[in-house]
Scaffold this motif. Structure first.
Motif, short mmCIF file in Angstrom:
data_model
loop_
_atom_site.label_atom_id
_atom_site.label_comp_id
_atom_site.label_asym_id
_atom_site.label_seq_id
_atom_site.Cartn_x
_atom_site.Cartn_y
_atom_site.Cartn_z
N ASN A 21 -54.28 14.03 13.72
CA ASN A 21 -53.46 13.00 14.16
C ASN A 21 -52.87 13.56 15.51
N ARG A 31 -53.27 7.91 14.20
CA ARG A 31 -53.64 7.92 12.95
C ARG A 31 -52.71 6.67 12.38
N GLU A 32 -51.47 6.48 12.36
CA GLU A 32 -50.89 5.28 12.08
C GLU A 32 -51.34 3.97 12.67
N ASP A 79 -54.59 3.13 11.06
CA ASP A 79 -54.24 2.65 9.60
C ASP A 79 -53.83 0.99 9.52
N TYR A 80 -52.92 0.80 10.46
CA TYR A 80 -52.22 -0.52 10.69
C TYR A 80 -53.34 -1.41 11.16
N SER A 110 -56.25 -1.24 10.77
CA SER A 110 -57.51 -1.67 9.63
C SER A 110 -57.05 -2.50 8.46
N ALA A 111 -55.73 -2.39 8.56
CA ALA A 111 -54.93 -3.31 7.13
C ALA A 111 -54.55 -4.60 7.32
#
Length: 80
Positions: free
Chosen positions: A3, A26-27, A30-31, A33-34
């Protein structure tokens, strides 16, 4: 892949997930892809740039900028 923190976090306010702080590559991944994004080309660029930053082939700043551009286009950024 490790990260990599942003120099400054980005706060987003998304109707589906609420207000969250994105403080790293990394955050951001994640966001990205969500959440459903209205602009596929900006989403793809942000994901590609984040992947490159995690692999060390582009800067964390570039990844932050690409994420910020996509988030602004989706109208979810409230503070950067």
């Amino acid at each position: 892949m490790t990260n990599k923190p942003f120099d400054r976090p980005i706060t987003v306010d998304d109707p589906d997930v609420g207000r969250i702080e994105i403080a790293s590559v990394r955050e951001a991944m994640d966001y990205l892809s969500a959440v459903d994004w209205p602009f596929e080309d900006l989403l793809e660029k942000a994901i590609h740039t984040a992947e490159a930053a995690l692999e060390g082939t582009c800067s964390t700043s570039d990844a932050r900028d690409a994420f910020l551009k996509a988030a602004r286009a989706a109208n979810v950024v409230i503070f950067d």
